[in-house]
Design an enzyme around this catalytic site. Sequence first.
Site, mmCIF file in Angstrom:
data_model
loop_
_atom_site.group_PDB
_atom_site.id
_atom_site.type_symbol
_atom_site.label_atom_id
_atom_site.label_comp_id
_atom_site.label_asym_id
_atom_site.label_seq_id
_atom_site.Cartn_x
_atom_site.Cartn_y
_atom_site.Cartn_z
ATOM 1 C CG ASP A 76 -1.943 1.088 1.116
ATOM 2 O OD1 ASP A 76 -1.563 2.223 0.788
ATOM 3 O OD2 ASP A 76 -3.134 0.804 1.319
ATOM 4 C CG HIS A 77 1.532 4.213 -3.227
ATOM 5 N ND1 HIS A 77 0.288 3.924 -3.701
ATOM 6 C CD2 HIS A 77 1.656 5.558 -3.337
ATOM 7 C CE1 HIS A 77 -0.313 5.030 -4.084
ATOM 8 N NE2 HIS A 77 0.498 6.043 -3.878
ATOM 9 C CG HIS A 130 -4.053 4.354 -1.052
ATOM 10 N ND1 HIS A 130 -3.186 3.298 -1.067
ATOM 11 C CD2 HIS A 130 -4.257 4.676 -2.360
ATOM 12 C CE1 HIS A 130 -2.868 3.003 -2.325
ATOM 13 N NE2 HIS A 130 -3.517 3.816 -3.125
HETATM 14 C C1 BG6 Z 1 -3.247 4.858 -6.667
HETATM 15 C C2 BG6 Z 1 -4.566 5.035 -7.354
HETATM 16 O O1 BG6 Z 1 -3.250 3.742 -5.830
HETATM 17 O O2 BG6 Z 1 -2.962 6.011 -5.899
HETATM 18 C C3 BG6 Z 1 -4.571 6.283 -8.211
HETATM 19 O O3 BG6 Z 1 -4.847 3.909 -8.168
HETATM 20 C C4 BG6 Z 1 -4.175 7.479 -7.395
HETATM 21 O O4 BG6 Z 1 -5.850 6.493 -8.804
HETATM 22 C C5 BG6 Z 1 -2.884 7.199 -6.654
HETATM 23 O O5 BG6 Z 1 -4.011 8.554 -8.290
HETATM 24 C C6 BG6 Z 1 -2.571 8.320 -5.699
HETATM 25 O O6 BG6 Z 1 -1.299 8.140 -5.173
HETATM 26 P P1 BG6 Z 1 -0.387 9.366 -4.842
HETATM 27 O O7 BG6 Z 1 0.830 8.782 -4.225
HETATM 28 O O8 BG6 Z 1 -0.126 10.084 -6.128
HETATM 29 O O9 BG6 Z 1 -1.182 10.202 -3.902
#
Ligand code: BG6
Length: 507
Positions: A181-182, A244
Amino acid sequence: MENRPESHILVIFGASGDLAWRKLMPAIYDLYVQKMMPENVYILGVGRTGFEHDEYVNKIRTGVEKFAQIKEKNESFYNKIGYLSLDTSNVDAYQALKSRLEEIKETGVEDNIIFYLATPPDLFVTIPSALHIQGLAKESKYTGYRRIIIEKPFGTTLGSAIYLNTHLSKAFKEHQIYRIDHYLGKETVQNLMVTRFSNSIFEPLWNRNYISHVEISASESLGIGSRGGYYDHSGALRDMFQNHLLQLLTYVAMEPPTLLDAESIRTEGLKVIQALRPISESNFNNEVIRGQYTSSLIRGEKTNGYREEEGVPADSRTETFAAVKLTIDNWRWSGVPFYVRTGKRLPTRVSEVVINFKPTPHHLFHENESILNTNNQLIIRIQPDEGILLNFGMKLPGAGYRVKNVGMDFHYSDLSQVYLPSAYERLLLDCMLGDATLFARGDTVEAAWRFVQPILDRWTSDPTVPLYGYPAGTWGPIEAERMIEIPGMNWRFPCKNLSNSDEYCEL
Ligand code: BG6
């Protein structure tokens, strides 16, 4: 200096795809240049495309040059990369992978293997079971470690998440599985723990006695771009909220873990999700708001509505905005609503947690409605401009007691010597070090789906639930503002609506 991981082979499935090119390889390069990769490492890209070795390495080089944070050149990195073309849907084809891994080990790389599934989710069952059948998943006293990293989405429903967990567990044990989960790799998310548990000024206030409500927002200014085909089957709730934002919530709301290890921290996170009260059936339309962006003018230019985007059906009912009022049924948070929202095509890209403290019990400085302007807020900004801001009231100079809200802020960028690793850099390194703290555990993912599934079901089964339109460049449907029932309170809007205005956002 952090520990350097042991020698290993990193196998990336989906190696010819966008994620590997844009995020993974550049992150690995950044680690490599900082000497955080082991000396003896080999990165084997696996994909269906039939690249020649040099062709693949050159492709990776273009991604690294464009997206790596560190611009210093280091040619030796490219000697550590190889490519294997494989039909990943065919179990027998994995024999070639097995042989290739043996060859790599003969060059002196230790027998530790990480498999990274940067593939479409339809391979999340096939690949692990093929690895299992080839004997590549099992750890024993004769082998080194075997780990598997799985990208999102981890399931699209509760049922599919359970199915995935069940199948994965036939090939790998839970301690071998790293679900990405980045968001958890973002520095400020981890800083939430430090803010809470290493400062005696915050934690005593972190409960129902002092906090009136909490906001968690992840807004994005971009639309869905060319991802319409994926996004239309997903929507904001699956794409951002189930994973997230609920993971982020666990860091805001968890009890202090007894130890700083993966199991203690993740167990406290799980308890938060388990304590979420199911959305009320009778009050559903006030507790969950969904919206879809419509065409609009942003800074004078026409912007597509969601239904005009490539790959999106003209009658799509997929939500590009979702706001949910959460109630955590436990001792600490009883009576404290958590408002969580996310959306595409909002005025700016910002992810924040806002802790709203209760007003003083007696409004001594009531003149000029100053009380409404001086609610104490702690804002934890996840991105961009990572940092923390504390808002509180100060007296304006001069006669009388006119109170103004002022801010005390800290920006990570002020620590000029500090390098902020990207989320993928951090997570890859953690996996190489065997630290699963920032990866979602199977039971927590299922608990999150258990909460979200009834919302999705209601949307599918009940045609009377509204899907509100909101002009691109605005903060979503007005109904989302009404969901905050606390007098004088609204969401924090870091900048104004952009639709039909030439106003620019500043954080
Ligand atoms: C991803 C989603 O997991 O996270 C995207 O699939 C979203 O739709 C993105 O834009 C957002 O990540 P970050 O790190 O750019 O806030």
